[in-house]
Scaffold this active site. Structure first.
Site, PDB file in Angstrom:
ATOM      1  N   ASP A  27     -25.732  59.196  -9.418  1.00 23.99           N
ATOM      2  CA  ASP A  27     -26.007  57.891 -10.228  1.00 23.99           C
ATOM      3  C   ASP A  27     -27.363  57.354 -10.276  1.00 23.99           C
ATOM      4  O   ASP A  27     -27.790  57.183  -9.218  1.00 23.99           O
ATOM      5  CB  ASP A  27     -25.139  56.921  -9.821  1.00 23.99           C
ATOM      6  CG  ASP A  27     -24.795  55.622 -10.887  1.00 23.99           C
ATOM      7  OD1 ASP A  27     -25.374  55.684 -11.932  1.00 23.99           O
ATOM      8  OD2 ASP A  27     -23.826  54.994 -10.549  1.00 23.99           O
ATOM      9  N   ASP A 121     -26.001  58.293 -17.276  1.00 19.70           N
ATOM     10  CA  ASP A 121     -26.796  58.131 -16.013  1.00 19.70           C
ATOM     11  C   ASP A 121     -26.158  58.442 -14.926  1.00 19.70           C
ATOM     12  O   ASP A 121     -26.629  58.075 -13.601  1.00 19.70           O
ATOM     13  CB  ASP A 121     -27.222  56.488 -15.811  1.00 19.70           C
ATOM     14  CG  ASP A 121     -25.973  55.667 -15.955  1.00 19.70           C
ATOM     15  OD1 ASP A 121     -25.049  56.270 -16.393  1.00 19.70           O
ATOM     16  OD2 ASP A 121     -26.049  54.387 -15.529  1.00 19.70           O
ATOM     17  N   GLU A 122     -24.871  59.269 -14.910  1.00 22.14           N
ATOM     18  CA  GLU A 122     -24.163  59.812 -13.784  1.00 22.14           C
ATOM     19  C   GLU A 122     -23.397  60.771 -14.121  1.00 22.14           C
ATOM     20  O   GLU A 122     -23.042  61.326 -15.131  1.00 22.14           O
ATOM     21  CB  GLU A 122     -23.339  58.482 -13.428  1.00 22.14           C
ATOM     22  CG  GLU A 122     -22.329  58.094 -14.559  1.00 22.14           C
ATOM     23  CD  GLU A 122     -21.429  56.987 -13.965  1.00 22.14           C
ATOM     24  OE1 GLU A 122     -20.804  57.278 -12.804  1.00 22.14           O
ATOM     25  OE2 GLU A 122     -21.078  55.748 -14.566  1.00 22.14           O
TER      26      GLU A 122
END
Length: 414
Positions: A27, A121-122
C-alpha cells in the site's frame, strides 16, 4: 485513503518467522499527496491537502502531517481548513498519479506472477512460490519497498500474512513507511484486540450495531456464538463476521487480466546462469499466464520471452503459433525454445513470459496431438487450486521430463 495518522504504527523486525506469510499487501502511503510532493519537495513535512482550493470542494488526499489534525479524504475542504488552518492546498494531478501507479504495479509484476491490483495505490502479491529463489517476506518485502522508493520516490508500507485479510490489516498498522509480518501462530493475538472497525466490510453503521450488542473488539465478536451473530445480523453477515474474527479467509490472490496481453516477469534475487534454473522459472511464469488465460476464457497466439541480463541489457524474442492456445505446456515449450535459440548467454537478472494476440477461446485443433489432453489436465489442476490452494498440485513432472531431454540447448556456466 485511510484516516490513519500513524499513531498506532506497528512494525516487525527481520527476526520474525515469515514461513507462513505467503501474501503481501503493498500500500502506497498517502499516495496522491506523496506523488504531488515529488514536484514540491519544499513542502515535505508540512500539512498538505490535495484538492481544489474552494470551500465547496472535498479533500482528495492529505499528508500524515495533515491527518494528525483530523483531516482525511472525502472531507469538505472548508472543514479541513478549519481543523488545519495552516494546511497547504495543492491541485490534484491525476495524470501523474496514473503514471506512477503503472510504474509501481510493473515493479510488483517483476516480483511475482501473482499480483491482484485493488486500485491505483495498493495490491496483493502472492509469494508462496518464491522462497527458494528470492527468500520469504522478510527479504522480498524490504527489497520491494526499497526499489519502489528508489525508482519512483514513493513510500510503501507492506503487510505480510497467510491470508489477504490479515495482510491488508497488517499493512494499515505498519503505516507510515513500515512493514509488519504476522505469522500464523500470532494472528489471533494480533487480531483480537483490534476494534471491530478492523473487520473487513464493517463501516460506521455496522460498528454502531455491533456496539449495541456490546461488541467493541474483534475478540468480543470471536467470542460470540455463530448462531447468535446470525440471529442479530442475518445468516450471511453473521457468518462473515464470525469467520473474519477468527482470521478465516480462504481467498487466494487472483490477477486481474489485462485486455490484450497476459504476462508475468520475475527479477531474480541474484543473477542466474544455470539453464535449468532459468527453465524452472519460465515454467512457473508460463503456468501463471496459462491460468490467467483460462480464467479469462481467452486464448493467445503469440508467446514472448523477455530476458534482462546482469548489465540491464534487455532482449525480447517472440513466436506466433499456428493456433491460439491457453495450454500451459504449449507456452512453456515455446518459451523454452525461444530461450534455447539464444545459445550461450550472460547471467540473467530478469525473465518474463507474455501471451498476446488474444482472442476468444475455441476448440483446439490437431497441431499438438495431446493438446486437448493437457488442456483438460490443466483445467482439472485449476479446479484443485481453487478448492485446496495453489500448492496442492503442480506440474513438476513436466519439468523433470524436460530436464532429461537432449535438445534443451546448451547449459549456462557457473
Amino acid at each position: 485513503m485511510s484516516k490513519q495518522d500513524g499513531s498506532n504504527r506497528l512494525v516487525s523486525g527481520p527476526e520474525v518467522d515469515d514461513a507462513t506469510a505467503t501474501i503481501l499487501h503493498v500500500d502506497l502511503d498517502a499516495f496522491f499527496a506523496s506523488a504531488s510532493l515529488l514536484a514540491r519537495p519544499d513542502l515535505v513535512g508540512l500539512p498538505v491537502v490535495i484538492g481544489h482550493d474552494s470551500s465547496r470542494s472535498v479533500v482528495t488526499a492529505a499528508t500524515y502531517e495533515a491527518r494528525k489534525y483530523g483531516v482525511h479524504s472525502a472531507m469538505p475542504m472548508a472543514r479541513a481548513l478549519r481543523l488545519c488552518p495552516t494546511a497547504v492546498i495543492l491541485e490534484p494531478d491525476f495524470q501523474l498519479y496514473s503514471r506512477l501507479s503503472k510504474q509501481v504495479m510493473a515493479l510488483l509484476d517483476d516480483v511475482s506472477p501473482d499480483v491482484e491490483r485493488l486500485g491505483v495505490d495498493e495490491a496483493f502479491v502472492g509469494i508462496a512460490g518464491l522462497r527458494r529463489l528470492s527468500g520469504g517476506a522478510n527479504r522480498i518485502g524490504p527489497a520491494l519497498r526499497a526499489r519502489i522508493r528508489a525508482e519512483t520516490g514513493l513510500v510503501a508500507s507492506i503487510g505480510a500474512a497467510g491470508t489477504k485479510y490479515v495482510a491488508k490489516l497488517a499493512s494499515s498498522r505498519a503505516k507510515p513507511d513500515g512493514m509488519l509480518v504476522v505469522p500464523d501462530d500470532e494472528v489471533l493475538a494480533f487480531l483480537h484486540p483490534q476494534p471491530v472497525a478492523a473487520l473487513w466490510g464493517v463501516g460506521p453503521a455496522q460498528q454502531e450495531r455491533l456496539a449495541r450488542y456490546g461488541l467493541h473488539t474483534v475478540g468480543e465478536v470471536a467470542g460470540t456464538p455463530l448462531e447468535r451473530l446470525q440471529s442479530w445480523f442475518g445468516e450471511a453477515t453473521g457468518r462473515h463476521l464470525h469467520e473474519l474474527s477468527w482470521a478465516r479467509d480462504p481467498r487466494e490472490v487472483h490477477e486481474r487480466p489485462h485486455e490484450k496481453t497476459f504476462g508475468h516477469n520475475h527479477t531474480f534475487f541474484r543473477d542466474v546462469s544455470d539453464r535449468t534454473e532459468l527453465q524452472s522459472e519460465i515454467l512457473r511464469l508460463a503456468t501463471g499466464v496459462g491460468r490467467r488465460l483460462r480464467d479469462a476464457g481467452v486464448q493467445a497466439r503469440t508467446v514472448t520471452l523477455t530476458v534482462r541480463f546482469h548489465d540491464f541489457r534487455t532482449i525480447t524474442r517472440s513466436k506466433t503459433l499456428p493456433e491460439a492456445t491457453d495450454v500451459t505446456r504449449v507456452m512453456v515449450e515455446t518459451a523454452w525454445g525461444l530461450l534455447d535459440a539464444l545459445g550461450e548467454i550472460p547471467p540473467v537478472r530478469l525473465l518474463g513470459v507474455r501471451a498476446s494476440s488474444v482472442q476468444g477461446a475455441a476448440d483446439h485443433g490437431l497441431l499438438w496431438d495431446d493438446t486437448a489432453t493437457w488442456g483438460s489436465a490443466e483445467r482439472a489442476m485449476d479446479a484443485v487450486h481453487d478448492r485446496f490452494g495453489a500448492a496442492a498440485v503442480a506440474p513438476a513432472s513436466m519439468l523433470r521430463r524436460e530436464r532429461k531431454r537432449d535438445d534443451t540447448g546448451p547449459s549456462g556456466g557457473d
